[in-house]
Design an enzyme around this catalytic site. Structure first.
Site, mmCIF file in Angstrom:
data_model
loop_
_atom_site.group_PDB
_atom_site.id
_atom_site.type_symbol
_atom_site.label_atom_id
_atom_site.label_comp_id
_atom_site.label_asym_id
_atom_site.label_seq_id
_atom_site.Cartn_x
_atom_site.Cartn_y
_atom_site.Cartn_z
ATOM 1 N N ASN A 47 -51.007 -38.173 7.442
ATOM 2 C CA ASN A 47 -50.364 -37.514 6.307
ATOM 3 C C ASN A 47 -51.415 -37.117 5.272
ATOM 4 O O ASN A 47 -52.446 -37.775 5.112
ATOM 5 C CB ASN A 47 -49.230 -38.348 5.708
ATOM 6 C CG ASN A 47 -49.616 -39.754 5.316
ATOM 7 O OD1 ASN A 47 -50.538 -40.337 5.864
ATOM 8 N ND2 ASN A 47 -48.887 -40.319 4.368
ATOM 9 N N ILE A 48 -51.130 -36.001 4.622
ATOM 10 C CA ILE A 48 -52.051 -35.419 3.631
ATOM 11 C C ILE A 48 -51.215 -35.092 2.397
ATOM 12 O O ILE A 48 -50.459 -34.110 2.397
ATOM 13 C CB ILE A 48 -52.709 -34.129 4.169
ATOM 14 C CG1 ILE A 48 -53.400 -34.380 5.514
ATOM 15 C CG2 ILE A 48 -53.700 -33.569 3.151
ATOM 16 C CD1 ILE A 48 -53.843 -33.098 6.215
ATOM 17 N N CYS A 58 -46.708 -34.308 6.426
ATOM 18 C CA CYS A 58 -46.535 -35.513 7.238
ATOM 19 C C CYS A 58 -47.558 -35.560 8.370
ATOM 20 O O CYS A 58 -48.087 -34.525 8.823
ATOM 21 C CB CYS A 58 -45.137 -35.551 7.840
ATOM 22 S SG CYS A 58 -43.835 -35.984 6.677
ATOM 23 N N GLU A 60 -47.028 -36.133 11.483
ATOM 24 C CA GLU A 60 -46.569 -35.433 12.687
ATOM 25 C C GLU A 60 -46.917 -33.951 12.613
ATOM 26 O O GLU A 60 -47.307 -33.337 13.611
ATOM 27 C CB GLU A 60 -45.053 -35.598 12.850
ATOM 28 C CG GLU A 60 -44.586 -37.027 13.075
ATOM 29 C CD GLU A 60 -44.290 -37.767 11.774
ATOM 30 O OE1 GLU A 60 -44.945 -37.488 10.748
ATOM 31 O OE2 GLU A 60 -43.405 -38.633 11.807
ATOM 32 N N CYS A 91 -39.580 -38.484 9.881
ATOM 33 C CA CYS A 91 -38.588 -37.982 8.932
ATOM 34 C C CYS A 91 -37.761 -36.866 9.592
ATOM 35 O O CYS A 91 -38.122 -36.364 10.666
ATOM 36 C CB CYS A 91 -39.275 -37.475 7.658
ATOM 37 S SG CYS A 91 -40.053 -35.857 7.836
ATOM 38 N N CYS A 94 -39.638 -33.670 10.432
ATOM 39 C CA CYS A 94 -40.582 -33.826 11.546
ATOM 40 C C CYS A 94 -39.859 -33.935 12.884
ATOM 41 O O CYS A 94 -40.389 -33.512 13.910
ATOM 42 C CB CYS A 94 -41.491 -35.029 11.306
ATOM 43 S SG CYS A 94 -42.729 -34.685 10.043
HETATM 44 N N1 THU Z 1 -44.601 -39.573 6.175
HETATM 45 C C1 THU Z 1 -45.138 -39.105 7.339
HETATM 46 O O1 THU Z 1 -46.334 -38.780 7.399
HETATM 47 N N2 THU Z 1 -44.331 -39.010 8.427
HETATM 48 C C2 THU Z 1 -43.014 -39.354 8.431
HETATM 49 O O2 THU Z 1 -42.320 -39.053 9.376
HETATM 50 C C3 THU Z 1 -42.457 -40.091 7.304
HETATM 51 C C4 THU Z 1 -43.205 -39.947 6.027
HETATM 52 C C5 THU Z 1 -45.453 -39.622 4.993
HETATM 53 C C6 THU Z 1 -45.126 -38.570 3.959
HETATM 54 C C7 THU Z 1 -45.688 -39.203 2.703
HETATM 55 O O3 THU Z 1 -47.065 -38.866 2.610
HETATM 56 C C8 THU Z 1 -45.559 -40.695 2.950
HETATM 57 O O4 THU Z 1 -45.330 -40.853 4.338
HETATM 58 C C9 THU Z 1 -44.427 -41.347 2.170
HETATM 59 O O5 THU Z 1 -43.232 -40.694 2.407
#
Ligand code: THU
Length: 139
Positions: A47-48, A58, A60, A91, A94
């Site tokens: 995630n960035i 995210c 993914e 999420c 994603c």
């Molecule tokens: N996040 C993801 O990278 N993937 C997901 O499927 C769920 C959430 C990240 C987004 C954000 O940077 C952090 O988790 C908190 O929500």
């Protein structure tokens, strides 16, 4: 399409390594993801986040960008790694992004932490009755 335990282990390792690279200064919630493509290759992402919060990406989506850039056409399996009380599942957005490239509803989506696999799902379980490219009229 059958995915081996060895390939799932490779995905778990790659997603854990990707999580180490997460840029998550706002949520402090690091996530890594790894995808297996139709050529047997592994593509990972983290995630960035962004000071403009909605612009965050995210893990993914980052992994999908790597898959597409490398010429991948299909996702055969996915692993998401995060540390929480329960399995860190993709999420909603994603799930839809993965569905675009998924081979079928049986595609495994495993959720792991740093120690073990916490949840084993199929994409169809996570996103039932999904909308996809076939719903659109052919050009
Ligand atoms: N996040 C993801 O990278 N993937 C997901 O499927 C769920 C959430 C990240 C987004 C954000 O940077 C952090 O988790 C908190 O929500």
């Amino acid at each position: 399409m059958a995915v081996s335990q060895t390939q799932m282990t490779q995905l778990i390792d790659a997603a854990r390594a990707a999580r180490e690279r997460a840029y998550a200064p706002y949520s402090k919630f690091a996530v890594g993801a790894a995808l297996l493509d139709e050529q047997g290759r592994v593509h990972a992402g983290c995630n960035i986040e962004n000071a403009a919060y909605p612009q965050g990406q995210c893990a993914e989506a980052s992994a999908l960008a790597h898959l597409v850039l490398a010429g991948g056409m299909r996702v055969l399996a996915a692993v998401v790694v995060g540390v929480a009380d329960g399995p860190v599942t993709p999420c909603g957005g994603c799930r839809q992004k993965l569905r675009e490239f998924a081979h079928d509803d049986d595609m495994p989506v495993w959720c792991a932490d740093l120690r073990e696999v916490r949840g084993r799902y199929t994409l169809g379980e996570l996103l039932p009755a999904s909308f996809g490219p076939a719903h659109l009229p052919s050009p």
